[in-house]
Design a protein around this motif. Structure first.
Motif, PDB file in Angstrom:
ATOM      1  N   ARG A 288      -4.594   5.552  -0.863  1.00 44.11           N
ATOM      2  CA  ARG A 288      -4.425   4.295  -0.141  1.00 44.11           C
ATOM      3  C   ARG A 288      -3.017   4.321   0.455  1.00 44.11           C
ATOM      4  O   ARG A 288      -2.018   4.277  -0.272  1.00 44.11           O
TER       5      ARG A 288
ATOM      6  N   SER B 202       2.386   1.929  -6.946  1.00 39.26           N
ATOM      7  CA  SER B 202       1.001   1.466  -7.002  1.00 39.26           C
ATOM      8  C   SER B 202       0.751   0.301  -6.056  1.00 39.26           C
ATOM      9  O   SER B 202      -0.387  -0.102  -5.858  1.00 39.26           O
ATOM     10  N   GLY B 203       1.844  -0.241  -5.487  1.00 38.89           N
ATOM     11  CA  GLY B 203       1.658  -1.342  -4.560  1.00 38.89           C
ATOM     12  C   GLY B 203       2.938  -1.746  -3.872  1.00 38.89           C
ATOM     13  O   GLY B 203       4.046  -1.407  -4.319  1.00 38.89           O
TER      14      GLY B 203
ATOM     15  N   GLU C 155       0.043  -5.473  -1.862  1.00 41.04           N
ATOM     16  CA  GLU C 155      -0.811  -4.558  -1.092  1.00 41.04           C
ATOM     17  C   GLU C 155      -0.887  -3.255  -1.877  1.00 41.04           C
ATOM     18  O   GLU C 155       0.121  -2.571  -2.060  1.00 41.04           O
ATOM     19  N   GLU C 156      -2.055  -2.907  -2.379  1.00 40.75           N
ATOM     20  CA  GLU C 156      -2.196  -1.714  -3.206  1.00 40.75           C
ATOM     21  C   GLU C 156      -1.925  -0.457  -2.383  1.00 40.75           C
ATOM     22  O   GLU C 156      -2.318  -0.354  -1.219  1.00 40.75           O
TER      23      GLU C 156
ATOM     24  N   ASP D 271      -1.024   4.075  -2.879  1.00 36.90           N
ATOM     25  CA  ASP D 271      -0.676   5.296  -3.619  1.00 36.90           C
ATOM     26  C   ASP D 271       0.390   6.100  -2.876  1.00 36.90           C
ATOM     27  O   ASP D 271       1.039   6.963  -3.471  1.00 36.90           O
TER      28      ASP D 271
END
Length: 475
Positions: free
Chosen positions: A290, A358-359, A388-389, A391
């Motif tokens: 993401r 992670s976000g 907002e997630e 990676d």
């Protein structure tokens, strides 16, 4: 003849080269637009109204003679069209691909203002020069006479290469020093292949090398070779390093938060077939992730579209203003949306979550009163924060100059309060005798076409300087 072949904008509609479908083009890094066929290029060129005052030319930083090479293209006189195009632009095949024509020449086309749709200037420019390379019209530089003077150019980006081209054409000996293993600067390692395929840059590098430009690569000035040593080897020096220092965000050192230039360079190196451990490990690779890109300029557009092609699970772009106020090309935004990028307007990063990210903590914004430039200033909407997630977070916030006087051990080299080299904007002359500067290192992060303009102007000034020095020596 000219009258019959031109002014067809009322009967011939604007038609861009065919664009590959999003589902196909996002599977590779090839350019997304096909090439015009000869008849189609002539047809689209014939739409030019041949203005008495050509605003397209006025709003081009290089003041390219656009109406004339459009007319020659419409008449099928392509070699002459190339020669006129090349007379003012060192790299028309590159500008035709990556210039934001919607903000420059095409955006100021008279028939666009009258509602008929702009002439497709960039696509015709690209076609002319690609045809010139295919037909062998682009020849290595062969000066009428060699000169004894030499110039050292630091930086093999568009500004330095444009200066090198002009200086070699006058017989000056030129050596170009660059930190990378290939020339081209951001054209090679910063701009993705779907906008500028790398063989296009490499063929121009080969043409310059065949013309006698010497390239000293993998050379980090201040470490591998001192600035004083370069000055001692040459009669004049041009600094054209560009700006590579990324504007940062506080508390953004977590694993998975990366700089745009590192991310794009890794992707472009991979396209050359290089070994890229940071890509192979996943650190600079978006596959299955993401992805959140922070920024709204052309570099951000390059990042989101690269992430799509790498196989990201999702790609979002955060920008603190709205679509109408973003600095990036609207054409690029539309291309990105077609390919599956989601734009999150009026959003700014507040912080990050996770030791391995992670976000992104996002603040929602609204546009308030205009600032000194007339752009509306974003204001925080209290209580509207959210996560907002992500990676992989890519910071595409623009570039700043490195501290060159300190890095190179030349404190007497004057800089501005922004850290750019202080130089005359017409000649590029710096505070050091015989030392000139051009491109982004003088004007700040800008467009390739402006770097070409600055490099050509600096080359003209250097030729004057060398001529004056030769006159003094002869006396």
């Amino acid at each position: 003849m000219a009258g019959q072949s031109m002014l067809k904008f009322t009967t011939v509609h604007r038609d861009m080269p065919e664009k590959r479908p999003p589902d196909l083009r996002k599977q590779d890094f090839n350019e997304i637009y096909a090439e015009y066929a000869r008849d189609k290029a002539a047809e689209q060129a014939s739409r030019c109204s041949q203005c008495g005052v050509p605003y397209c030319q006025t709003h081009c930083p290089l003041h390219n003679n656009i109406p004339d090479w459009l007319r020659l293209t419409a008449e099928g006189r392509l070699q002459e069209a190339y020669e006129i195009s090349q007379a003012t632009n060192t790299f028309p095949e590159i500008c035709g691909r990556i210039c934001p024509q919607d903000r420059l020449c095409e955006g100021n086309c008279v028939i666009e203002q009258s509602g008929h749709g702009t002439v497709t200037i960039g696509s015709v420019e690209k076609y002319i020069t690609d045809t010139a390379f295919e037909n062998g019209w682009v020849q290595p530089i062969r000066p009428h006479a060699e000169r004894p003077e030499s110039v050292g150019i630091i930086g093999a980006g568009p500004g330095g290469l444009a200066a090198a081209d002009m200086l070699r054409r006058q017989g000056v000996q030129v050596a170009v020093y660059d930190r990378y293993d290939r020339g081209g600067g951001l054209m090679t390692y910063g701009i993705p292949g779907f906008k500028l395929e790398k063989d296009i840059v490499m063929q121009r590098m080969a043409q310059l090398e065949d013309g006698g430009v010497q390239f000293v690569l993998n050379c980090n000035v201040g470490e591998d070779l001192s600035f004083d040593a370069i000055r001692g080897k040459h009669d004049a020096v041009l600094i054209a390093t560009g700006v590579y220092k990324t504007r940062d965000l506080p508390d953004s050192s977590a694993e998975g938060i990366v700089n745009a230039i590192d991310y794009l360079t890794a992707s472009n190196r991979k396209s050359f077939g290089d070994e890229v451990p940071e890509y192979d490990s996943g650190a600079l690779n978006a596959v299955g992730k993401r992805v959140v890109v922070i920024g709204g300029g052309d570099t951000a557009m390059d990042c989101v579209r690269t992430a799509i092609r790498q196989g990201a699970e999702s790609v979002k772009c955060l920008y603190r203003r709205d679509r109408a106020n973003m600095p990036g090309s609207q054409r690029e935004v539309a291309n990105a949306e077609e390919e599956g990028v989601e734009f999150v307007w009026l959003s700014a990063p507040l912080g990050f979550e996770g030791d391995a990210v992670s976000g992104v903590k996002v603040q929602k914004m609204r546009l308030g009163a205009p600032d000194a430039t007339g752009r509306q200033m974003p204001e925080v909407i209290a209580g509207a924060d959210y996560i907002e997630e992500a990676d992989l977070v890519i910071k595409a916030l623009g570039f700043e100059p490195e501290d060159i006087p300190t890095l190179w051990g030349v404190p007497e080299l004057a800089v501005t309060r922004w850290g750019t080299i202080k130089a005359d904007f017409t000649t590029g002359k710096t505070s050091l005798d015989g030392v000139y500067a051009a491109g982004d290192i003088v004007r700040g992060a800008s467009l390739v076409v402006w770097a070409i303009r600055d490099g050509r102007d600096a080359a003209t000034a250097i030729l004057d300087y060398l001529g004056q020095a030769a006159s003094v020596a002869a006396e």
